[in-house]
Write a protein that holds these residues in place. Structure first.
Motif, PDB file in Angstrom:
ATOM      1  N   GLY A  35       0.820  -1.212   0.000  1.00 51.73           N
ATOM      2  CA  GLY A  35       0.000   0.000   0.000  1.00 51.73           C
ATOM      3  C   GLY A  35       0.849   1.255   0.000  1.00 51.73           C
ATOM      4  O   GLY A  35       0.585   2.197  -0.755  1.00 51.73           O
ATOM      5  N   GLN A  36       1.880   1.284   0.833  1.00 50.94           N
ATOM      6  CA  GLN A  36       2.767   2.440   0.878  1.00 50.94           C
ATOM      7  C   GLN A  36       3.520   2.617  -0.439  1.00 50.94           C
ATOM      8  O   GLN A  36       3.710   3.739  -0.909  1.00 50.94           O
ATOM      9  CB  GLN A  36       3.762   2.305   2.034  1.00 50.94           C
ATOM     10  CG  GLN A  36       3.134   2.436   3.389  1.00 50.94           C
ATOM     11  CD  GLN A  36       2.614   3.835   3.644  1.00 50.94           C
ATOM     12  OE1 GLN A  36       3.233   4.822   3.283  1.00 50.94           O
ATOM     13  NE2 GLN A  36       1.456   3.917   4.258  1.00 50.94           N
ATOM     14  N   ILE A  39       0.990   4.081  -2.979  1.00 51.07           N
ATOM     15  CA  ILE A  39       0.699   5.492  -2.720  1.00 51.07           C
ATOM     16  C   ILE A  39       1.886   6.367  -3.103  1.00 51.07           C
ATOM     17  O   ILE A  39       1.720   7.434  -3.703  1.00 51.07           O
ATOM     18  CB  ILE A  39       0.327   5.690  -1.232  1.00 51.07           C
ATOM     19  CG1 ILE A  39      -1.022   5.056  -0.935  1.00 51.07           C
ATOM     20  CG2 ILE A  39       0.315   7.159  -0.845  1.00 51.07           C
ATOM     21  CD1 ILE A  39      -2.186   5.674  -1.663  1.00 51.07           C
ATOM     22  N   ALA A  42       2.051   6.545  -6.894  1.00 51.10           N
ATOM     23  CA  ALA A  42       0.964   7.384  -7.419  1.00 51.10           C
ATOM     24  C   ALA A  42       1.254   8.863  -7.202  1.00 51.10           C
ATOM     25  O   ALA A  42       1.001   9.686  -8.101  1.00 51.10           O
ATOM     26  CB  ALA A  42      -0.355   6.999  -6.755  1.00 51.10           C
ATOM     27  N   SER A  43       1.812   9.217  -6.067  1.00 56.84           N
ATOM     28  CA  SER A  43       2.108  10.632  -5.823  1.00 56.84           C
ATOM     29  C   SER A  43       3.232  11.125  -6.739  1.00 56.84           C
ATOM     30  O   SER A  43       3.213  12.276  -7.184  1.00 56.84           O
ATOM     31  CB  SER A  43       2.451  10.874  -4.358  1.00 56.84           C
ATOM     32  OG  SER A  43       3.662  10.251  -4.015  1.00 56.84           O
ATOM     33  N   TRP A  46       1.655  11.687 -10.105  1.00 58.04           N
ATOM     34  CA  TRP A  46       0.869  12.921 -10.066  1.00 58.04           C
ATOM     35  C   TRP A  46       1.775  14.138 -10.215  1.00 58.04           C
ATOM     36  O   TRP A  46       1.448  15.079 -10.942  1.00 58.04           O
ATOM     37  CB  TRP A  46       0.099  13.012  -8.744  1.00 58.04           C
ATOM     38  CG  TRP A  46      -0.599  14.307  -8.568  1.00 58.04           C
ATOM     39  CD1 TRP A  46      -1.817  14.658  -9.057  1.00 58.04           C
ATOM     40  CD2 TRP A  46      -0.106  15.457  -7.868  1.00 58.04           C
ATOM     41  NE1 TRP A  46      -2.119  15.946  -8.699  1.00 58.04           N
ATOM     42  CE2 TRP A  46      -1.082  16.469  -7.971  1.00 58.04           C
ATOM     43  CE3 TRP A  46       1.060  15.731  -7.162  1.00 58.04           C
ATOM     44  CZ2 TRP A  46      -0.931  17.714  -7.398  1.00 58.04           C
ATOM     45  CZ3 TRP A  46       1.205  16.976  -6.594  1.00 58.04           C
ATOM     46  CH2 TRP A  46       0.219  17.947  -6.717  1.00 58.04           C
TER      47      TRP A  46
END
Length: 84
Positions: A35-36, A39, A42-43, A46
């Motif tokens: 999960g980390q 994330i 994904a950041s 972005w």
């Protein structure tokens, strides 16, 4: 009789089964790690997409700097808050 020795053996068995294993063998840690990683990735995507979009739409380095500064200031301020 043998109370402390029995407790020591039980603790030793518990440590060998859980704590001394590879962290990725533990299901909860594995989910946290994946999960980390997701994330964080994904950041980063972005961030790249934002800079690309600003440059495509405006072509201005000043605008890009302003947008990047506007995203960095809240991060910088939030990092100073104590973790409760």
């Amino acid at each position: 009789m043998g109370g402390p020795l029995k407790q020591h053996r039980a603790l030793s068995h518990y440590l060998k089964k859980t704590m001394l294993r590879s962290p990725l063998q533990l299901s909860n840690f594995r989910w946290l790690w994946f999960g980390q990683t997701f994330i964080f990735s994904a950041s980063q995507f972005w961030f790249v997409a934002l800079t690309w979009l600003v440059l495509q739409k405006t072509g201005s380095g000043i605008t890009l700097g302003t947008v990047l500064m506007a995203t960095a200031i809240p991060r910088g301020l939030l990092i100073l808050l104590p973790d409760n």
